[in-house]
Design a protein around this motif. Structure first.
Motif, PDB file in Angstrom:
ATOM      1  N   ALA A  41     -79.985 -15.842   4.235  1.00 14.71           N
ATOM      2  CA  ALA A  41     -81.018 -16.857   4.353  1.00 14.71           C
ATOM      3  C   ALA A  41     -80.380 -18.235   4.388  1.00 14.71           C
ATOM      4  CB  ALA A  41     -81.984 -16.751   3.172  1.00 14.71           C
ATOM      5  N   PRO A  42     -80.747 -19.064   5.366  1.00 19.65           N
ATOM      6  CA  PRO A  42     -80.141 -20.384   5.478  1.00 19.65           C
ATOM      7  C   PRO A  42     -80.613 -21.316   4.376  1.00 19.65           C
ATOM      8  CG  PRO A  42     -81.929 -20.152   7.043  1.00 19.65           C
ATOM      9  CD  PRO A  42     -81.741 -18.808   6.398  1.00 19.65           C
TER      10      PRO A  42
ATOM     11  N   GLY B   6     -84.445 -29.800   1.668  1.00 19.62           N
ATOM     12  CA  GLY B   6     -84.642 -31.115   2.268  1.00 19.62           C
ATOM     13  C   GLY B   6     -85.321 -31.097   3.611  1.00 19.62           C
ATOM     14  N   GLN B   7     -85.715 -29.934   4.125  1.00 16.87           N
ATOM     15  CA  GLN B   7     -86.398 -29.889   5.410  1.00 16.87           C
ATOM     16  C   GLN B   7     -87.526 -28.862   5.369  1.00 16.87           C
ATOM     17  OE1 GLN B   7     -84.204 -27.976   8.709  1.00 16.87           O
ATOM     18  NE2 GLN B   7     -82.552 -27.578   7.242  1.00 16.87           N
ATOM     19  N   SER B   8     -88.517 -29.083   6.214  1.00 16.06           N
ATOM     20  CA  SER B   8     -89.666 -28.185   6.247  1.00 16.06           C
ATOM     21  C   SER B   8     -89.398 -26.996   7.153  1.00 16.06           C
ATOM     22  CB  SER B   8     -90.901 -28.944   6.746  1.00 16.06           C
ATOM     23  OG  SER B   8     -91.980 -28.052   6.941  1.00 16.06           O
ATOM     24  N   LEU B   9     -89.929 -25.853   6.760  1.00 17.44           N
ATOM     25  CA  LEU B   9     -89.831 -24.648   7.586  1.00 17.44           C
ATOM     26  C   LEU B   9     -91.053 -24.467   8.471  1.00 17.44           C
ATOM     27  CD1 LEU B   9     -88.465 -22.112   4.943  1.00 17.44           C
ATOM     28  CD2 LEU B   9     -87.194 -23.185   6.795  1.00 17.44           C
TER      29      LEU B   9
ATOM     30  N   TRP C  55     -88.080 -17.178   3.472  1.00 21.29           N
ATOM     31  CA  TRP C  55     -88.781 -17.776   4.611  1.00 21.29           C
ATOM     32  C   TRP C  55     -87.811 -18.421   5.582  1.00 21.29           C
ATOM     33  CZ3 TRP C  55     -93.789 -16.453   4.393  1.00 21.29           C
ATOM     34  CH2 TRP C  55     -94.330 -16.147   3.136  1.00 21.29           C
ATOM     35  N   TYR C  56     -88.166 -18.356   6.869  1.00 24.08           N
ATOM     36  CA  TYR C  56     -87.407 -19.018   7.922  1.00 24.08           C
ATOM     37  C   TYR C  56     -88.363 -19.926   8.712  1.00 24.08           C
ATOM     38  CZ  TYR C  56     -83.651 -15.684   6.961  1.00 24.08           C
ATOM     39  OH  TYR C  56     -82.667 -14.953   6.357  1.00 24.08           O
TER      40      TYR C  56
ATOM     41  N   LYS D 166     -96.983 -18.006  13.647  1.00 25.06           N
ATOM     42  CA  LYS D 166     -95.917 -17.010  13.759  1.00 25.06           C
ATOM     43  C   LYS D 166     -94.936 -17.279  12.629  1.00 25.06           C
ATOM     44  CE  LYS D 166     -93.006 -14.524  16.993  1.00 25.06           C
ATOM     45  NZ  LYS D 166     -92.615 -14.355  18.402  1.00 25.06           N
ATOM     46  N   VAL D 167     -94.904 -16.371  11.678  1.00 20.89           N
ATOM     47  CA  VAL D 167     -94.116 -16.547  10.462  1.00 20.89           C
ATOM     48  C   VAL D 167     -92.851 -15.703  10.534  1.00 20.89           C
ATOM     49  CG1 VAL D 167     -94.088 -16.262   7.964  1.00 20.89           C
ATOM     50  CG2 VAL D 167     -96.177 -17.042   9.110  1.00 20.89           C
ATOM     51  N   GLU D 168     -91.725 -16.356  10.328  1.00 23.14           N
ATOM     52  CA  GLU D 168     -90.440 -15.659  10.265  1.00 23.14           C
ATOM     53  C   GLU D 168     -90.070 -15.530   8.797  1.00 23.14           C
ATOM     54  OE1 GLU D 168     -89.124 -14.426  12.915  1.00 23.14           O
ATOM     55  OE2 GLU D 168     -90.388 -15.464  14.376  1.00 23.14           O
TER      56      GLU D 168
END
Length: 208
Positions: free
Chosen positions: A34-35, A39-42, A131-132, A144-146
């Motif tokens: 998982a990346p 600090g950023q939104s998915l 989550w991605y 569309k959820v990754e």
């Protein structure tokens, strides 16, 4: 049975355990990592060309509703027991829209899954969800959820474990792409695509 065959067998188990369409039957040789999304939104609203036009925070009401559906669905399909598989299937189908549920019923999915679990005395337990990057179109009526689900087998017939090269209490991870639509005020799943299962590589002596 070599590693490729074993992974294909594991994949067959999970595909039977949660109705879906798989984009590929080629098993991954390494466990996906998982990346770091700190600090950023998915959660991205995208235009017709797939470009991000807005990012939504995790606590956005729309994101919260979609995440809730996906998390609860994962809890049902990744935590099952041969003693209660029938009501578990009913719970699972309640997360799907009419067309997706009808397709699974036409494929005798409930009966096949019940037989799989009862015949082999299977029980599984959800371990975690990751989550991605996930997307909404402009009108935000679909999503569309990754995501990535990790679960373990907590019980199984010894012959079944041996045949499929499986181990109890070992995490198995699967990347999933879950499509949803807002229907009559509810977010329902309309399609699921799944990658092959992976399992952590065993550490050899002298390696780390």
């Amino acid at each position: 049975m070599n590693r490729r065959t074993a992974l294909l067998a594991v994949t067959a188990v999970i595909l039977a355990a949660a109705g879906c369409e798989s984009p590929s039957d080629k098993p991954s040789s390494t466990r996906p990592t998982a990346p770091d999304h700190s600090g950023q939104s998915l959660w991205h609203v995208i235009d017709e060309d797939g470009r991000t036009i807005e990012q939504l925070p995790d606590d956005d009401p729309l994101v919260t509703l979609v995440r809730k559906t996906v998390v609860l669905h994962s809890g049902v399909v990744d935590t099952r027991d041969h003693k209660s598989v029938a009501p578990s299937i009913d719970d699972e189908l309640s997360f799907y829209n009419k067309d997706f549920a009808a397709t699974l019923r036409s494929q005798q999915y409930p009966g096949k899954l019940t037989a799989l679990f009862t015949r082999n005395k299977l029980a599984t337990r959800q371990k975690s969800v990751a989550w991605y990057r996930s997307t909404f179109p402009r009108d935000r009526k679909n999503a569309k959820v990754e995501m990535e689900a990790t679960f373990e087998f907590t019980a199984a017939a010894p012959d079944y474990l041996k045949k499929n090269k499986l181990e109890l209490h070992t995490p198995y991870t699967q990347r999933r792409s879950v499509s949803l639509a807002e229907i009559d005020g509810r977010w329902l799943i309309t399609r699921i695509e799944k990658n092959p299962l992976t399992r952590p590589a065993k550490t050899l002596p002298g390696t780390r």
